[in-house]
Design an enzyme around this catalytic site. Structure first.
Site, PDB file in Angstrom:
ATOM      1  CG  LEU A 362      -1.773  -1.032   1.477  1.00  0.00           C
ATOM      2  CD1 LEU A 362      -2.647  -0.997   2.709  1.00  0.00           C
ATOM      3  CD2 LEU A 362      -2.824  -1.390   0.152  1.00  0.00           C
ATOM      4  CB  CYS A 363       0.491   4.364  -1.828  1.00  0.00           C
ATOM      5  SG  CYS A 363       1.033   3.642  -3.362  1.00  0.00           S
ATOM      6  CB  THR A 364       0.059   4.146   3.852  1.00  0.00           C
ATOM      7  OG1 THR A 364       0.365   4.259   5.120  1.00  0.00           O
ATOM      8  CG2 THR A 364      -0.610   2.939   3.486  1.00  0.00           C
TER       9      THR A 364
END
Ligand code: PLP
EC number: 4.1.1.20
Length: 410
Positions: A362-364
């Protein structure tokens, strides 16, 4: 968590904690079964072990049946809302404990004939669904207001409904949102005891998250003192005392620390110890007053060990940094920043744990599976397992950036 300073090629440390070592060893004995599932169904997966679920349900029941003459068991669906989990547990002689109209519909669809519906803020449509299915549902009322709405509903429908009342001992803090204080039992019972369509059948309490039985023992004592003050007709009407769920799995609570290999464990009692301790105080304080059936609503204890998450390494970006094909949207919260579970490399298996950032895609940055893994080494395409993720993960999964894993029941 501190950053991991130790690269993969430095000398790995043997686990100090035998609890994790034995736990991983037991999983590695079934390694081929898990690898086969990944081979057949791909990755990522939620992997349900039906035999484990059946075994836990049976062990829980047996522990308490040994202590008490009359018992009923209800699986708390919210802890893992996969309908296969409820179906399997129903097959072990459990009823279902539901907390919403959605869960109630699922339970009815599965053919459950003994359902308890508890929870704050039940809406009129939810209560109506319960009344329509009054032959299969007992409503555990959460407040006098809910009782009034329910009375109006059953009068309109001319249907007799089994009801109980949720009691609560917390008068301050956020747990006070549930149920009513002990002293509200008598007035509410008197409101409905002669009602044509409300059949008062029981009393419930639930206190979540108990590593040991102390708090439940205290609540049972307080409940005993409350029941003592009830009028004789109460003891004719009231059939069950429901002492809720909240049993922590016996392996204890595992937490991460600043050292990627230095996990912490808070021990928990075995279910047999819970049963012995609670059985004794129930016999002494509750069954001395009347021949009640004692009901249980375990969630976490039943489903925790029966579901695992299988993921695959997509990208090895440094000797101690890998990215996997699934993100923590599969568990719905940033669980592994605080809770520890071993990341087990099934492909290159080994009994040593090595520091490594094992992260999702995920982009986190809050997308952590673990700060170490068990295995010989870790490479792209390796199949990894995060074991015992059955409780309060699947139900909290979210559609966020990446697709959710598929479910496979073995
Ligand atoms: C959540 C809940 C349970 C189950 O709790 P666990 O900690 O999963 O055992 C049981 N009863 C009620 C009323 C609940 O809200």
């Amino acid at each position: 968590m501190n950053d991991i300073a130790t690269p993969e090629n430095s000398r790995p440390r043997l686990m100090q904690e035998p609890f994790v070592h034995d736990f991983v060893q037991a999983i590695l004995e079934r390694r081929q079964i898990y690898l086969n599932a990944a081979k057949v169904h791909g990755s990522p997966l939620y992997l349900v072990e039906e035999a484990v679920l059946r075994e836990r349900a049976g062990q829980f029941r047996a522990a308490f049946e040994r202590q008490l003459p009359s018992t009923s068991f209800y699986y708390a669906m919210k802890s893992n809302n996969l309908s296969d989990v409820s179906r399997i547990v129903l097959g072990e002689g459990f009823g279902l404990d539901v907390s919403s109209g959605i869960e109630l519909s699922t339970a009815l669809g599965l053919g459950a004939t003994d359902i308890i519906f508890s929870g704050p803020g039940k809406t009129d449509p939810e209560l109506e669904l319960a009344v329509e299915n009054a032959d299969r549902v007992t409503v555990l009322m959460d407040s006098p207001g809910e009782c009034q709405r329910l009375m109006a509903l059953v009068e309109r429908r001319k249907k007799r409904l089994r009801v109980g009342l949720r009691l609560n001992h917390h008068t301050v803090g956020l747990w006070r949102k549930f149920g009513v204080p002990m002293e509200a039992l008598l007035p509410l019972y008197e409101t409905i005891k002669d009602h044509s369509y409300m059949a008062f059948k029981g009393v419930q309490f639930h206190s979540s998250w108990n590593l040991v039985p102390d708090r439940q023992v205290e609540l049972i004592r307080i409940l005993g003192d409350t029941l003592k003050k009830m009028p004789p007709s109460f003891f004719d009407d009231c059939e069950f005392i429901d002492i809720g769920g909240g049993y922590w799995p016996s392996q204890g609570e595992w937490l991460v620390s600043d050292d990627p290999l230095g996990h912490q464990m808070i021990p928990a009692s075995s279910i047999e110890t819970f049963a012995q301790t609670l059985g004794q105080v129930i016999r002494e304080k509750i069954l001395s007053l009347g021949a009640f059936r004692i009901c249980f609503e375990p969630g976490r204890w039943i489903c925790n060990d029966a579901m695992h998450i299988i993921i695959q390494v997509i990208d090895k970006k440094a000797p101690d940094l890998v990215i996997t094909d699934a993100g923590t949207n599969a568990v719905g919260w940033e669980r592994f920043e605080t809770d520890y579970f071993p990341v087990i490399n099934l492909t290159r298996s080994g009994t040593m744990e090595k520091p490594c950032h094992v992260l999702g895609s995920l982009c986190t940055p809050h997308d952590v599976w673990g700060y170490a893994y068990f295995g010989q080494e870790i490479r792209e395409k390796d199949i990894l397992m995060i074991p015992t993720q059955g409780a309060y993960t699947f139900s909290l999964r979210q559609e966020f950036i990446k697709p959710l894993p598929r479910v496979v029941v073995i």
